[in-house]
Structures are given as C-alpha cells and as structure tokens.
Motif scaffolding. Sequence first.
Motif, PDB file in Angstrom:
ATOM      1  N   VAL A  71     -36.651  19.299 -41.996  1.00 37.69           N
ATOM      2  CA  VAL A  71     -35.271  19.479 -41.530  1.00 37.69           C
ATOM      3  C   VAL A  71     -35.140  20.804 -40.781  1.00 37.69           C
ATOM      4  CG1 VAL A  71     -32.893  19.862 -42.299  1.00 37.69           C
ATOM      5  CG2 VAL A  71     -34.247  18.011 -43.290  1.00 37.69           C
ATOM      6  N   ALA A  72     -35.706  21.861 -41.348  1.00 38.29           N
ATOM      7  CA  ALA A  72     -35.612  23.181 -40.716  1.00 38.29           C
ATOM      8  C   ALA A  72     -36.332  23.209 -39.371  1.00 38.29           C
ATOM      9  CB  ALA A  72     -36.173  24.253 -41.648  1.00 38.29           C
ATOM     10  N   LEU A  73     -37.475  22.551 -39.264  1.00 42.81           N
ATOM     11  CA  LEU A  73     -38.193  22.498 -37.989  1.00 42.81           C
ATOM     12  C   LEU A  73     -37.382  21.730 -36.943  1.00 42.81           C
ATOM     13  CD1 LEU A  73     -41.811  21.894 -39.292  1.00 42.81           C
ATOM     14  CD2 LEU A  73     -41.030  23.889 -38.010  1.00 42.81           C
ATOM     15  N   GLY A  74     -36.753  20.639 -37.355  1.00 40.89           N
ATOM     16  CA  GLY A  74     -35.906  19.875 -36.435  1.00 40.89           C
ATOM     17  C   GLY A  74     -34.718  20.687 -35.964  1.00 40.89           C
ATOM     18  N   THR A  75     -34.113  21.433 -36.872  1.00 43.14           N
ATOM     19  CA  THR A  75     -32.981  22.291 -36.516  1.00 43.14           C
ATOM     20  C   THR A  75     -33.419  23.386 -35.553  1.00 43.14           C
ATOM     21  OG1 THR A  75     -31.933  21.852 -38.646  1.00 43.14           O
ATOM     22  CG2 THR A  75     -31.194  23.811 -37.451  1.00 43.14           C
ATOM     23  N   ALA A  76     -34.569  23.996 -35.839  1.00 39.93           N
ATOM     24  CA  ALA A  76     -35.087  25.055 -34.961  1.00 39.93           C
ATOM     25  C   ALA A  76     -35.391  24.498 -33.576  1.00 39.93           C
ATOM     26  CB  ALA A  76     -36.338  25.677 -35.575  1.00 39.93           C
ATOM     27  N   LYS A  77     -35.969  23.315 -33.521  1.00 41.31           N
ATOM     28  CA  LYS A  77     -36.294  22.700 -32.231  1.00 41.31           C
ATOM     29  C   LYS A  77     -35.023  22.422 -31.431  1.00 41.31           C
ATOM     30  CE  LYS A  77     -38.237  18.498 -30.244  1.00 41.31           C
ATOM     31  NZ  LYS A  77     -38.856  17.215 -30.524  1.00 41.31           N
ATOM     32  N   ALA A  78     -33.989  21.934 -32.092  1.00 46.04           N
ATOM     33  CA  ALA A  78     -32.740  21.592 -31.408  1.00 46.04           C
ATOM     34  C   ALA A  78     -31.978  22.827 -30.933  1.00 46.04           C
ATOM     35  CB  ALA A  78     -31.851  20.765 -32.333  1.00 46.04           C
ATOM     36  N   SER A  79     -32.181  23.951 -31.600  1.00 50.03           N
ATOM     37  CA  SER A  79     -31.387  25.135 -31.265  1.00 50.03           C
ATOM     38  C   SER A  79     -32.066  26.110 -30.314  1.00 50.03           C
ATOM     39  CB  SER A  79     -31.000  25.875 -32.554  1.00 50.03           C
ATOM     40  OG  SER A  79     -32.161  26.392 -33.175  1.00 50.03           O
ATOM     41  N   THR A  80     -33.294  25.857 -29.933  1.00 50.12           N
ATOM     42  CA  THR A  80     -34.008  26.779 -29.048  1.00 50.12           C
ATOM     43  C   THR A  80     -33.947  26.309 -27.596  1.00 50.12           C
ATOM     44  OG1 THR A  80     -36.078  27.959 -28.668  1.00 50.12           O
ATOM     45  CG2 THR A  80     -36.260  25.662 -29.353  1.00 50.12           C
ATOM     46  N   ARG A  81     -34.004  27.259 -26.700  1.00 55.26           N
ATOM     47  CA  ARG A  81     -34.025  26.925 -25.267  1.00 55.26           C
ATOM     48  C   ARG A  81     -35.429  26.613 -24.789  1.00 55.26           C
ATOM     49  NH1 ARG A  81     -30.973  31.885 -22.725  1.00 55.26           N
ATOM     50  NH2 ARG A  81     -33.137  32.100 -22.122  1.00 55.26           N
ATOM     51  N   THR A  82     -36.429  27.138 -25.462  1.00 57.04           N
ATOM     52  CA  THR A  82     -37.812  26.904 -25.064  1.00 57.04           C
ATOM     53  C   THR A  82     -38.230  25.509 -25.505  1.00 57.04           C
ATOM     54  OG1 THR A  82     -38.299  29.247 -25.332  1.00 57.04           O
ATOM     55  CG2 THR A  82     -40.178  27.756 -25.237  1.00 57.04           C
ATOM     56  N   ARG A  83     -38.786  24.758 -24.589  1.00 61.18           N
ATOM     57  CA  ARG A  83     -39.263  23.423 -24.892  1.00 61.18           C
ATOM     58  C   ARG A  83     -40.784  23.385 -24.709  1.00 61.18           C
ATOM     59  NH1 ARG A  83     -35.584  21.845 -27.704  1.00 61.18           N
ATOM     60  NH2 ARG A  83     -33.796  20.749 -26.928  1.00 61.18           N
ATOM     61  N   TYR A  84     -41.422  22.671 -25.611  1.00 63.72           N
ATOM     62  CA  TYR A  84     -42.871  22.496 -25.542  1.00 63.72           C
ATOM     63  C   TYR A  84     -43.168  21.018 -25.357  1.00 63.72           C
ATOM     64  CZ  TYR A  84     -42.624  27.100 -27.688  1.00 63.72           C
ATOM     65  OH  TYR A  84     -42.338  28.401 -27.952  1.00 63.72           O
ATOM     66  N   ARG A  85     -44.077  20.717 -24.430  1.00 70.36           N
ATOM     67  CA  ARG A  85     -44.418  19.316 -24.198  1.00 70.36           C
ATOM     68  C   ARG A  85     -45.503  18.844 -25.146  1.00 70.36           C
ATOM     69  NH1 ARG A  85     -49.171  19.214 -21.464  1.00 70.36           N
ATOM     70  NH2 ARG A  85     -49.643  21.067 -20.246  1.00 70.36           N
ATOM     71  N   ALA A  86     -46.357  19.751 -25.613  1.00 67.82           N
ATOM     72  CA  ALA A  86     -47.464  19.345 -26.475  1.00 67.82           C
ATOM     73  C   ALA A  86     -47.976  20.525 -27.279  1.00 67.82           C
ATOM     74  CB  ALA A  86     -48.603  18.770 -25.626  1.00 67.82           C
ATOM     75  N   ALA A  87     -48.657  20.189 -28.361  1.00 68.48           N
ATOM     76  CA  ALA A  87     -49.326  21.190 -29.184  1.00 68.48           C
ATOM     77  C   ALA A  87     -50.798  20.810 -29.285  1.00 68.48           C
ATOM     78  CB  ALA A  87     -48.705  21.257 -30.576  1.00 68.48           C
ATOM     79  N   VAL A  88     -51.658  21.776 -29.097  1.00 72.36           N
ATOM     80  CA  VAL A  88     -53.098  21.572 -29.273  1.00 72.36           C
ATOM     81  C   VAL A  88     -53.515  22.457 -30.448  1.00 72.36           C
ATOM     82  CG1 VAL A  88     -55.381  21.801 -28.241  1.00 72.36           C
ATOM     83  CG2 VAL A  88     -53.432  21.108 -26.822  1.00 72.36           C
ATOM     84  N   VAL A  89     -53.945  21.807 -31.516  1.00 72.91           N
ATOM     85  CA  VAL A  89     -54.286  22.526 -32.743  1.00 72.91           C
ATOM     86  C   VAL A  89     -55.782  22.439 -32.973  1.00 72.91           C
ATOM     87  CG1 VAL A  89     -53.950  22.618 -35.243  1.00 72.91           C
ATOM     88  CG2 VAL A  89     -52.022  22.039 -33.752  1.00 72.91           C
ATOM     89  N   ARG A  90     -56.382  23.594 -33.223  1.00 73.43           N
ATOM     90  CA  ARG A  90     -57.780  23.648 -33.655  1.00 73.43           C
ATOM     91  C   ARG A  90     -57.795  24.291 -35.039  1.00 73.43           C
ATOM     92  NH1 ARG A  90     -58.041  25.353 -28.436  1.00 73.43           N
ATOM     93  NH2 ARG A  90     -58.450  27.519 -28.961  1.00 73.43           N
ATOM     94  N   THR A  91     -58.575  23.724 -35.921  1.00 76.80           N
ATOM     95  CA  THR A  91     -58.672  24.277 -37.264  1.00 76.80           C
ATOM     96  C   THR A  91     -60.124  24.548 -37.598  1.00 76.80           C
ATOM     97  OG1 THR A  91     -58.743  22.061 -38.212  1.00 76.80           O
ATOM     98  CG2 THR A  91     -56.590  23.142 -38.132  1.00 76.80           C
TER      99      THR A  91
END
Length: 168
Positions: A71-91
């Motif tokens: 829920v918090a991640l969704g709220t943060a995503k909706a309230s920010t002006r910066t948009r990301y098209r994709a995430a590339v994760v390496r572990t």
Amino acid sequence: MRSVILLVPALLAGASAAPVGLPDQDRSRLEELAHAYLQRRADKVTDAPPAPGFGVPTTPELAARLAGHEVALGTAKASTRTRYRAAVVRTQAERFHADQTGRVVVARVHEHTELHFAEPGPVPHTAYGLPHLLTFSRSGAGWLLSDVALGHYKHCALLPETQRPSEC
C-alpha cells in the motif's frame, strides 16, 4: 594463603556442532526467491503492470506486513512526479546461515537496482545498492520467505523509493 586457579574447558551447548551445509539446489532456489522478491518490489514503483503481492511464497505473518508495504509503495508511486518505465534488479547472495536443522536460513543478499526513467533525458536511469537480510523457512511445500530486513547501512539514510515503507 595460596590461591589456586583451576582452568576448566567449558563447552557451550551447540558450540561444537558442525555448521549445516546448504545443498546447491537449496542455495539456487533461495537465490531465485531473493531475486524475484526484490524485482517485484522494485516493479511496484514503475509503470510495470500491477501485480499483487511480491512474487514469492511467504509466511502469513510476513504477508500481512508486506501488504502494508505494498500500500505504501502504491501511495508513493502515485504521489511522485518522477516516473520509471522499468526496473532492472541484480542480486548477489553473499552468505547463507542455516540453523542446525537446516529448516531456517538467513541469506545476506546485495541488491543493485536501476530504475529507468519513463521520460527520455540525458541520464537514462538512477541506481542504488542495498544489503538485505532475507530469512527463509522450509515448509512442506518448499521454501517460504519469512522475514525481510535491510542489512547494515547508514541508519535512517535516505532510502530509494522501493524501500521507503521499511522500518527505520
């Protein structure tokens, strides 16, 4: 009067037990689960199609905690002006610590994530690296993610979007 010091070796319970080895297939599976969890977490702040949950089997207790993170991640995503098209994760799994039964494993995993901006610009992405402690429990159905925590980092430092709901 003469003092006598008697040195007696003490054996601590379990101190002499040999470390439990983790079979390669278990290590591989835990690495897959760690990557899937961190990738799904990063995807939650991007324009990726929304998917419920974090993409890995969890214990009921952790599922309840992660529901709040979602829920918090969704709220943060909706309230920010910066948009990301994709995430590339390496572990990279740095270490596995198994209990004596081999049924609980704490994995030290380093995450390196690039969040690619939706709008083209001179800088294509932002990136961060974080250490994680992921605890897995073996169940009859396989491995379950049972706890997540950030590893050692500068306490209460500015965290990336994907970790903002974490406790500090």
